[in-house]
Each structure stands twice: as structure tokens, then as C-alpha cells.
Scaffold this motif. Structure first.
Motif, PDB file in Angstrom:
ATOM      1  N   MET A   1       0.833  -1.180   0.000  1.00 39.47           N
ATOM      2  CA  MET A   1       0.000   0.000   0.000  1.00 39.47           C
ATOM      3  C   MET A   1       0.879   1.247   0.000  1.00 39.47           C
ATOM      4  SD  MET A   1      -3.056  -0.617   2.673  1.00 39.47           S
ATOM      5  CE  MET A   1      -4.570  -0.311   1.855  1.00 39.47           C
ATOM      6  N   ARG A   2       0.362   2.235  -0.689  1.00 36.73           N
ATOM      7  CA  ARG A   2       1.047   3.516  -0.729  1.00 36.73           C
ATOM      8  C   ARG A   2       0.571   4.394   0.426  1.00 36.73           C
ATOM      9  NH1 ARG A   2       0.087   5.091  -6.849  1.00 36.73           N
ATOM     10  NH2 ARG A   2      -1.895   5.471  -5.858  1.00 36.73           N
ATOM     11  N   THR A   3       1.293   5.448   0.646  1.00 35.61           N
ATOM     12  CA  THR A   3       0.966   6.370   1.732  1.00 35.61           C
ATOM     13  C   THR A   3      -0.415   6.982   1.526  1.00 35.61           C
ATOM     14  OG1 THR A   3       3.313   6.890   1.923  1.00 35.61           O
ATOM     15  CG2 THR A   3       1.801   8.387   3.010  1.00 35.61           C
ATOM     16  N   ARG A   4      -0.724   7.309   0.278  1.00 38.35           N
ATOM     17  CA  ARG A   4      -2.025   7.908  -0.026  1.00 38.35           C
ATOM     18  C   ARG A   4      -3.161   6.959   0.328  1.00 38.35           C
ATOM     19  NH1 ARG A   4      -3.397  10.921  -5.614  1.00 38.35           N
ATOM     20  NH2 ARG A   4      -5.339  11.845  -4.911  1.00 38.35           N
ATOM     21  N   ASP A   5      -2.981   5.669   0.031  1.00 36.77           N
ATOM     22  CA  ASP A   5      -4.008   4.671   0.352  1.00 36.77           C
ATOM     23  C   ASP A   5      -4.169   4.525   1.863  1.00 36.77           C
ATOM     24  OD1 ASP A   5      -4.370   4.213  -2.356  1.00 36.77           O
ATOM     25  OD2 ASP A   5      -2.962   2.509  -2.398  1.00 36.77           O
ATOM     26  N   LEU A   6      -3.052   4.536   2.594  1.00 37.73           N
ATOM     27  CA  LEU A   6      -3.110   4.417   4.061  1.00 37.73           C
ATOM     28  C   LEU A   6      -3.858   5.583   4.687  1.00 37.73           C
ATOM     29  CD1 LEU A   6       0.485   3.141   4.909  1.00 37.73           C
ATOM     30  CD2 LEU A   6      -1.643   1.896   5.183  1.00 37.73           C
ATOM     31  N   LEU A   7      -3.595   6.788   4.199  1.00 46.31           N
ATOM     32  CA  LEU A   7      -4.286   7.960   4.731  1.00 46.31           C
ATOM     33  C   LEU A   7      -5.782   7.906   4.429  1.00 46.31           C
ATOM     34  CD1 LEU A   7      -1.723  10.800   3.926  1.00 46.31           C
ATOM     35  CD2 LEU A   7      -2.307   9.866   6.161  1.00 46.31           C
ATOM     36  N   ALA A   8      -6.147   7.456   3.241  1.00 45.17           N
ATOM     37  CA  ALA A   8      -7.565   7.354   2.878  1.00 45.17           C
ATOM     38  C   ALA A   8      -8.270   6.328   3.752  1.00 45.17           C
ATOM     39  CB  ALA A   8      -7.698   6.984   1.399  1.00 45.17           C
ATOM     40  N   GLU A   9      -7.620   5.205   3.981  1.00 43.55           N
ATOM     41  CA  GLU A   9      -8.222   4.154   4.812  1.00 43.55           C
ATOM     42  C   GLU A   9      -8.346   4.615   6.265  1.00 43.55           C
ATOM     43  OE1 GLU A   9      -8.156  -0.524   5.594  1.00 43.55           O
ATOM     44  OE2 GLU A   9      -7.502   0.343   3.723  1.00 43.55           O
ATOM     45  N   THR A  10      -7.342   5.330   6.769  1.00 42.97           N
ATOM     46  CA  THR A  10      -7.383   5.842   8.136  1.00 42.97           C
ATOM     47  C   THR A  10      -8.535   6.831   8.299  1.00 42.97           C
ATOM     48  OG1 THR A  10      -4.992   5.592   8.337  1.00 42.97           O
ATOM     49  CG2 THR A  10      -6.036   7.076   9.889  1.00 42.97           C
ATOM     50  N   GLY A  11      -8.697   7.727   7.331  1.00 39.85           N
ATOM     51  CA  GLY A  11      -9.781   8.697   7.386  1.00 39.85           C
ATOM     52  C   GLY A  11     -11.140   8.035   7.379  1.00 39.85           C
ATOM     53  N   SER A  12     -11.323   7.014   6.546  1.00 40.50           N
ATOM     54  CA  SER A  12     -12.627   6.338   6.498  1.00 40.50           C
ATOM     55  C   SER A  12     -12.886   5.563   7.790  1.00 40.50           C
ATOM     56  CB  SER A  12     -12.719   5.421   5.269  1.00 40.50           C
ATOM     57  OG  SER A  12     -11.814   4.350   5.395  1.00 40.50           O
ATOM     58  N   ALA A  13     -11.837   4.984   8.403  1.00 47.26           N
ATOM     59  CA  ALA A  13     -12.009   4.258   9.661  1.00 47.26           C
ATOM     60  C   ALA A  13     -12.387   5.218  10.784  1.00 47.26           C
ATOM     61  CB  ALA A  13     -10.727   3.497  10.015  1.00 47.26           C
ATOM     62  N   LEU A  14     -11.795   6.395  10.799  1.00 44.56           N
ATOM     63  CA  LEU A  14     -12.132   7.388  11.824  1.00 44.56           C
ATOM     64  C   LEU A  14     -13.574   7.867  11.667  1.00 44.56           C
ATOM     65  CD1 LEU A  14      -8.878   9.565  11.965  1.00 44.56           C
ATOM     66  CD2 LEU A  14      -9.755   8.082  13.758  1.00 44.56           C
ATOM     67  N   ARG A  15     -14.022   8.072  10.414  1.00 46.46           N
ATOM     68  CA  ARG A  15     -15.399   8.507  10.185  1.00 46.46           C
ATOM     69  C   ARG A  15     -16.399   7.423  10.550  1.00 46.46           C
ATOM     70  NH1 ARG A  15     -12.790  11.051   6.048  1.00 46.46           N
ATOM     71  NH2 ARG A  15     -13.066   9.372   4.550  1.00 46.46           N
TER      72      ARG A  15
END
Length: 161
Positions: free
Chosen positions: A1-15
Motif C-alpha cells: 500500500m502507498r501512503t495515499r491509500d493508508l491515509l484514505a483508509e485511516t480517514g474512512s475508519a475514523l469517520r
């Protein structure tokens, strides 16, 4: 996974888990606040104790023996062993019950403390008038006396120097 994918997944998990996320963030904030509070409290207590005791006392140790006095060889061995300390100042206590004032037959009682040239540095005692011992006097074993104000008054009266 790329950094961009990790940030997107983290944001969706927080929401998706807003309650869990809020409690986790709250726990982290409380933990950091507790660490800062304890560090400040311990630092304040340390500073308070050092202030009450004075800096010399905070850096000084006293060793008392129950075997009487130490000889020069034992003191030299202790100096060599305790290399972390700036000064090593042996002290010997005694008492005299019949010291005569010069030119009189009046006798006074006194406590006598035998010290070396570093005693005043170690104890933090300041000399009001006169001077402390010199290294050469300590090395040669010169018979030098330092009197406190009360001793001067008793032995020499108000005109004593």
C-alpha cells in the motif's frame, strides 16, 4: 500500500467509528497530561528540597564510623575510592574543658572540630573575619585555629580580633 491509500483508509475508519476514535484521542490526551503533570510535580518537589537543603547539602555525603578515628592510610584510600566528589574533607570532633584565656586564669569549655582546608567549601560555612586554612597549612599539619564569635568573646573579650 502507498501512503495515499493508508491515509484514505485511516480517514474512512475514523469517520466510521467516531465514538471509538473520540475515546482513543481522549485517552491519549489524558495520558500525555498525566505524564506532564507528574514530571512537573517531581521537578517541583526536587527543587523545593534542594532549596531547603541548600546546594552544598544536596551534593554532600557524610560518613560516620563506629570504630573511632580513621588513620591517614584509611583516609587516603577513601579519597582514592570516592573519585566522583570534588572535595573529601575529614572531620574530627572533640571537647576541651579547660582552655585558659591569654593573660588570665579563667577557664572556658569548648567543643573542638578538627578539619582540613576544604571544610568551609563542603559545609557552606562562611568566615566573617580572618581567613580559612591554606593547603600548605593542612599538608604540613600546622597548628592553626579558627574561632567563632562566641569563642573570641570568651577568650579575648570585646577587644579581641
Amino acid at each position: 500500500m502507498r501512503t495515499r491509500d493508508l491515509l484514505a483508509e485511516t480517514g474512512s475508519a475514523l469517520r466510521a467509528n467516531k465514538g471509538k476514535s473520540a475515546l482513543t484521542i481522549l485517552g491519549i490526551v489524558i495520558g500525555i497530561a498525566a505524564v506532564i503533570t507528574m514530571t512537573s510535580l517531581i521537578g517541583g518537589i526536587r527543587d523545593s528540597l534542594v532549596g531547603e537543603l541548600g546546594m552544598n547539602a544536596a551534593r554532600t555525603i557524610s560518613i560516620y564510623t563506629d570504630v573511632g578515628t580513621l588513620d591517614d592510610e584509611q583516609i587516603t584510600a577513601m579519597r582514592e575510592e570516592l573519585t566522583d566528589y570534588e572535595y573529601f574533607s575529614p572531620t574530627n570532633y572533640g571537647a576541651a574543658s579547660s582552655i585558659a584565656a591569654p593573660g588570665t586564669t579563667d577557664k572556658v569549655s569548648a567543643s573542638i572540630t578538627g578539619v582540613d582546608e576544604h571544610f568551609f567549601d563542603v559545609s557552606g560555612v562562611t568566615i566573617g573575619r580572618g581567613r580559612a586554612f591554606t593547603s600548605s597549612e593542612a599538608t604540613s599539619g600546622a597548628m592553626v585555629v579558627i574561632l567563632d564569635g562566641q569563642g573570641v568573646q570568651k577568650l579575648f573579650g570585646s577587644g579581641g580580633h
